[in-house]
Design an enzyme around this catalytic site. Structure first.
Site, mmCIF file in Angstrom:
data_model
loop_
_atom_site.group_PDB
_atom_site.id
_atom_site.type_symbol
_atom_site.label_atom_id
_atom_site.label_comp_id
_atom_site.label_asym_id
_atom_site.label_seq_id
_atom_site.Cartn_x
_atom_site.Cartn_y
_atom_site.Cartn_z
ATOM 1 N N GLY A 117 9.108 -4.513 -8.321
ATOM 2 C CA GLY A 117 9.995 -3.410 -8.690
ATOM 3 C C GLY A 117 11.459 -3.746 -8.413
ATOM 4 O O GLY A 117 11.789 -4.447 -7.451
ATOM 5 N N GLU A 118 12.330 -3.211 -9.269
ATOM 6 C CA GLU A 118 13.774 -3.446 -9.081
ATOM 7 C C GLU A 118 14.358 -2.606 -7.952
ATOM 8 O O GLU A 118 15.523 -2.757 -7.624
ATOM 9 C CB GLU A 118 14.523 -3.145 -10.386
ATOM 10 C CG GLU A 118 14.354 -4.233 -11.408
ATOM 11 C CD GLU A 118 15.225 -4.032 -12.636
ATOM 12 O OE1 GLU A 118 15.801 -2.935 -12.792
ATOM 13 O OE2 GLU A 118 15.294 -4.970 -13.446
ATOM 14 N N GLN B 236 15.197 -8.510 -3.087
ATOM 15 C CA GLN B 236 13.898 -9.172 -2.905
ATOM 16 C C GLN B 236 13.461 -9.841 -4.225
ATOM 17 O O GLN B 236 12.989 -10.984 -4.223
ATOM 18 C CB GLN B 236 12.860 -8.130 -2.465
ATOM 19 C CG GLN B 236 11.422 -8.596 -2.571
ATOM 20 C CD GLN B 236 10.434 -7.574 -2.037
ATOM 21 O OE1 GLN B 236 10.314 -7.444 -0.827
ATOM 22 N NE2 GLN B 236 9.727 -6.872 -2.891
ATOM 23 N N HIS C 39 4.566 1.888 -7.955
ATOM 24 C CA HIS C 39 3.552 0.810 -7.937
ATOM 25 C C HIS C 39 2.673 0.909 -9.178
ATOM 26 O O HIS C 39 2.349 -0.084 -9.808
ATOM 27 C CB HIS C 39 2.635 0.951 -6.711
ATOM 28 C CG HIS C 39 3.312 0.724 -5.404
ATOM 29 N ND1 HIS C 39 3.426 1.705 -4.454
ATOM 30 C CD2 HIS C 39 3.876 -0.378 -4.865
ATOM 31 C CE1 HIS C 39 4.040 1.235 -3.397
ATOM 32 N NE2 HIS C 39 4.328 -0.034 -3.615
ATOM 33 N N GLY D 158 0.810 -1.230 0.000
ATOM 34 C CA GLY D 158 0.000 0.000 0.000
ATOM 35 C C GLY D 158 0.827 1.255 0.000
ATOM 36 O O GLY D 158 2.014 1.244 -0.331
ATOM 37 N N ALA D 159 0.187 2.381 0.376
ATOM 38 C CA ALA D 159 0.795 3.712 0.260
ATOM 39 C C ALA D 159 1.342 3.846 -1.165
ATOM 40 O O ALA D 159 2.519 4.140 -1.393
ATOM 41 C CB ALA D 159 1.888 3.925 1.309
ATOM 42 N N SER E 277 7.266 3.991 -0.602
ATOM 43 C CA SER E 277 6.180 4.376 0.316
ATOM 44 C C SER E 277 6.759 5.113 1.524
ATOM 45 O O SER E 277 6.102 5.963 2.127
ATOM 46 C CB SER E 277 5.427 3.141 0.784
ATOM 47 O OG SER E 277 4.954 2.454 -0.348
HETATM 48 O O1 PAF Z 1 7.898 -5.004 -1.821
HETATM 49 C C1 PAF Z 1 6.916 -5.027 -1.055
HETATM 50 O O2 PAF Z 1 6.099 -4.116 -1.018
HETATM 51 C C2 PAF Z 1 6.716 -6.208 -0.128
HETATM 52 O O3 PAF Z 1 7.937 -6.691 0.316
HETATM 53 C C3 PAF Z 1 5.875 -7.353 -0.749
HETATM 54 C C4 PAF Z 1 6.564 -7.956 -1.946
HETATM 55 C C5 PAF Z 1 4.522 -6.793 -1.161
HETATM 56 C C6 PAF Z 1 5.662 -8.439 0.293
HETATM 57 O O4 PAF Z 1 5.004 -7.977 1.424
#
Ligand code: PAF
Length: 282
Positions: A149-150, A155, A37, A31-32, A188
């Site tokens: 996103g990169e 992650q 996004h 969110g945010a 965010s």
């Molecule tokens: O990147 C994020 O916003 C978070 O780590 C994700 C991938 C939504 C998991 O909670």
């Protein structure tokens, strides 16, 4: 627009979508929402018949209680923003306890060492939390493609490994970082910066750009020293780490090798707000 909180409601809607053999694009978020996004959602909308956006501040990936508490929660605004793109988007915004079936806990994962570098070293347990929730979300939604996103490059690599390990039939797509006009990577967390901090944080982008420009001429230790010294006397920003790493293994590079993709990674504190960024170097 559909805003659902229960897995069962979501799966019911998606089963209709799947019956018609439509492709499902999925954008997991906390969110945010910002332009970063929205760029993922726009891409999902152009490539799929059906798009799901999850909005869930996942407690298990926070290693700091204050960070979790202060994380911006703006569901109403997020839904309104998504509606400007398409009112066909399905928003999934579950409650933590219900989504985790009462046990808000992460599983333990190994990703061949990817989890031990950078963010893994500095945020203990973070990637176990991310992998747990992403695995649960992917299994709940069953998307054809999921977009990340990169900006959270580590992650992204871990999620690619996660779907391989757990055999989850989904294509993971990484999308470029979206930046503010001054170069600050959209996040965010930027919502928590003061006007002055936001201005000063452009220094992170300027530093990464300088490293990229000097990458062919200076050794990795020299570049690292340069970054550390640039931050030493900065009155607004504290450097947590700077590393140049092999983009595939994420291992810190000591010297450059031919035919190896390198990326610079940085984590910085602007007051109480932690910011990360990265940039491909070659
Ligand atoms: O990147 C994020 O916003 C978070 O780590 C994700 C991938 C939504 C998991 O909670």
């Amino acid at each position: 627009m559909n805003v659902l909180t229960l897995k069962s409601e979501l799966q019911k809607i998606l089963s209709d979508c799947k019956k018609n053999t439509k492709t499902i694009g999925f954008v997991p978020t906390m969110g945010a929402l910002h332009k970063g996004h929205l760029s993922l959602v726009k891409r999902a909308l152009t490539q799929n018949d059906c798009v799901v956006v999850s909005i869930f501040v996942n407690p298990t990936q926070f290693n700091n209680a204050t960070d979790l508490e202060k994380y911006p929660r703006t569901l109403k605004n997020d839904v309104a923003l998504l509606a400007t793109l398409s009112n066909k988007i399905i928003v999934f915004a579950p409650e933590a306890k219900a989504f985790y079936d009462g046990m808000v806990k992460s599983k333990k994962y190994r990703f061949g060492g990817l989890e031990n570098e950078m963010e893994g070293k500095h945020r203990k347990g973070h990637f176990n939390g991310v992998a747990t929730v992403v695995s649960m979300l992917l299994k709940t939604v069953g998307p054809t493609v999921a977009y990340f996103g990169e900006k959270d490059f580590q992650q992204l690599q871990i999620i690619k490994k996660l779907v391989e390990i757990e055999n989850i039939p989904v294509q993971i797509v990484g999308c470029p970082i979206v930046r503010e006009p001054n170069g600050l990577a959209m996040s965010s967390r930027n919502k928590r910066l003061t006007e002055k901090q936001r201005e000063e944080a452009t220094f992170i982008y300027q530093t990464l750009t300088e490293v990229k420009e000097k990458f062919n001429d200076l050794s990795i230790p020299k570049l690292t020293k340069l970054v550390v010294s640039r931050f030493k006397n900065h009155s607004f920003l504290q450097l947590e780490y700077f590393e140049i790493a092999n983009e595939k293994t994420l291992k810190t590079a000591k010297r450059k090798q031919k035919n190896t993709p390198y990326r610079a990674f940085i984590a910085v504190h602007a007051g109480a707000v932690r910011l990360i960024d990265n940039m491909a170097l070659n």
